[in-house]
Design an enzyme around this catalytic site. Structure first.
Site, PDB file in Angstrom:
ATOM      1  N   LYS A 106       0.853  -1.195   0.000  1.00 51.97           N
ATOM      2  CA  LYS A 106       0.000   0.000   0.000  1.00 51.97           C
ATOM      3  C   LYS A 106       0.877   1.228   0.000  1.00 51.97           C
ATOM      4  O   LYS A 106       1.989   1.194   0.519  1.00 51.97           O
ATOM      5  CB  LYS A 106      -0.882   0.023   1.252  1.00 51.97           C
ATOM      6  CG  LYS A 106      -2.061   0.971   1.153  1.00 51.97           C
ATOM      7  CD  LYS A 106      -3.183   0.290   0.417  1.00 51.97           C
ATOM      8  CE  LYS A 106      -4.435   1.134   0.341  1.00 51.97           C
ATOM      9  NZ  LYS A 106      -5.594   0.270   0.007  1.00 51.97           N
TER      10      LYS A 106
HETATM   11  N1  GLU Z   1      -7.371   0.272  -3.272  1.00 50.90           N
HETATM   12  C1  GLU Z   1      -8.138  -0.900  -3.546  1.00 50.90           C
HETATM   13  C2  GLU Z   1      -8.186  -1.794  -2.314  1.00 50.90           C
HETATM   14  O1  GLU Z   1      -7.995  -1.348  -1.226  1.00 50.90           O
HETATM   15  C3  GLU Z   1      -7.668  -1.628  -4.803  1.00 50.90           C
HETATM   16  C4  GLU Z   1      -6.274  -2.179  -4.759  1.00 50.90           C
HETATM   17  C5  GLU Z   1      -5.784  -2.721  -6.091  1.00 50.90           C
HETATM   18  O2  GLU Z   1      -6.530  -2.799  -7.031  1.00 50.90           O
HETATM   19  O3  GLU Z   1      -4.589  -3.063  -6.128  1.00 50.90           O
HETATM   20  O4  GLU Z   1      -8.497  -2.948  -2.394  1.00 50.90           O
END
Ligand code: GLU
Length: 420
Positions: A106
């Protein structure tokens, strides 16, 4: 003195509880308590008025056991290392529940994105992408959108990476605009997945979505889209909120009109929407009102102990990451309020990210039907896997999801072995 809320500790507590229920040895999962890599960068940004500001950026790579790190990038003033660590760990578990070949990561920048012009957003993104360049890549770490980032931001990220790499590399990020390698159906995927999960859980509980009352916290890409799809399934969306507050209508809101209003211009807020019979409500009122389905789809740390005690929702489907605190979750469990946990409920986004990445790696593009069919198959399967795990251990769906994820990660980790 009240202890400062630490979202990373909360995720670890949840993991620990699931590990014990599953009967794991600490040796099997101890590595998951520590992110594999934590990166913090300082991002100098020339503002439109010529002044310079420096923002803090982060990227955490939590676990790469099951594949390249995967997870979004958020722009929000409350971002800090602990929050990004928590969200990265959740991605590890989410990708394992979805059974897609990724680890968890993240990223984020501590900035109030609503105060930036489009030019400032672009320069910030390009500088952040440059600083992350050494640690991302299609087979290393693949970012995506999250809170306050969108397909346009992903296009800038992809373009910057491609310039530095000297070749067009669409697979370095997902959630791109369709014209530059994005997948059809990606934008709606998280909201669509939430709807699928609300439906699957309602079926297990012998309830129907038709006529079910719904309150949604958050009106962005996740909450707004979920509200639209649930409305189309025959639900009565009675309340929705955004940063400017909430709105309520006892006969159900004209949700197509509400979302249409919000999306006509960047920065439009619910406080400026009005219709006869509409009532303005606060956050707590929305989270505790008597509804069949509550969808927290905004920030983390919303369903606290206090809210969990007061809520009158009959089912909670978590659109946001980490909306329920560890203690809040125990209270919901005690009160017998079913919860479809974040790492299952909002996994539609990363599932279609995986499809986008596959399309990019193969220089191929699927039609929308194929994307939606595969999304539904994948999520219904994850739902059944989690349900069965929860039944087997007589646990909540959250514990079922974490046990399923831990089992898959620990199995992969044992098979790979430890070389050093
Ligand atoms: N931000 C989204 C989540 O928390 C998508 C993450 C992604 O597609 O890599 O799942």
């Amino acid at each position: 003195m009240t202890k400062k809320f630490n979202p990373y500790q909360e995720v670890l507590q949840t993991m620990e509880r699931a590990a014990q229920l599953l009967g794991l040895n600490e040796d099997d999962y101890i590595t998951l308590k520590y992110p594999e890599r934590e990166m913090q960068v300082s991002i100098p940004l020339t503002m439109d008025d010529g002044s310079t500001k420096v923002f803090q950026g982060y990227r955490v790579q939590h676990s790469g056991v099951r594949g390249p790190y995967k997870g979004g990038i958020r722009y929000h003033q409350a971002v800090d290392m602990n929050e990004i660590k928590a969200l990265a760990a959740m991605m590890t578990f989410k990708c394992a529940v979805a059974d897609i070949p990724y680890g968890g990561g993240k990223g984020g920048v501590a900035v109030d994105a609503t105060k930036l012009s489009k030019g400032e957003m672009e320069r910030l993104t390009r500088k952040y992408a440059t600083l992350l360049y050494p640690i991302v890549g299609p087979h290393i770490d693949v970012p995506a959108p999250d809170l306050n980032t969108n397909p346009e931001v992903m296009a800038w990220f992809m373009d910057t990476y491609s310039i530095l790499r000297g070749r067009l590399t669409p697979a370095v990020v997902t959630g791109k605009p369709v014209a530059v390698g994005g997948s059809l159906g990606r934008t709606e995927s998280t909201g669509k997945g939430i709807t699928l999960m609300a439906k699957a859980m309602s079926q297990k509980l012998n309830r129907s979505l038709k006529g079910a009352t719904v309150a949604v916290q958050g009106a962005g890409n996740v909450g707004g889209t979920a509200a639209l799809f649930l409305h189309r399934e025959g639900c009565k969306v009675v309340a929705i909120s955004d940063v400017s507050g909430g709105i309520y209508h006892e006969d159900g809101l004209d949700i197509e009109e509400v979302i249409g209003f919000l999306r006509t211009e960047r920065g439009r807020l619910l406080k400026d929407y009005d219709t006869p019979g509409l009532k303005r409500i606060g956050n707590e009122e929305l989270l505790t009102m008597p509804v069949d389905i509550l969808i927290p789809a905004a920030l983390g740390n919303q369903i606290t102990e206090d809210i969990a005690r007061k809520t009158q929702a009959r089912l909670i489907v978590e659109g946001a990451n980490g909306p329920t605190t560890y203690e809040g979750d125990l209270i919901l469990e005690e009160r017998g309020i079913p919860v479809v946990p974040d790492i299952l409920a909002n996994s539609g986004g990363v599932a279609v990210s995986y499809f986008e990445w596959q399309q990019n790696l193969q220089n191929f593009s699927w039609d929308e039907d194929k994307v939606n069919r595969r999304l539904e198959n994948l999520m219904v399967k994850s739902f059944e896997d989690v349900w069965n795990m929860a039944q087997k251990y007589n646990s909540s769906m959250r514990m079922g999801a974490y046990m399923l994820a831990l089992d898959r990660i620990v199995t992969a980790s044992k098979l790979r072995g430890r070389p050093f």
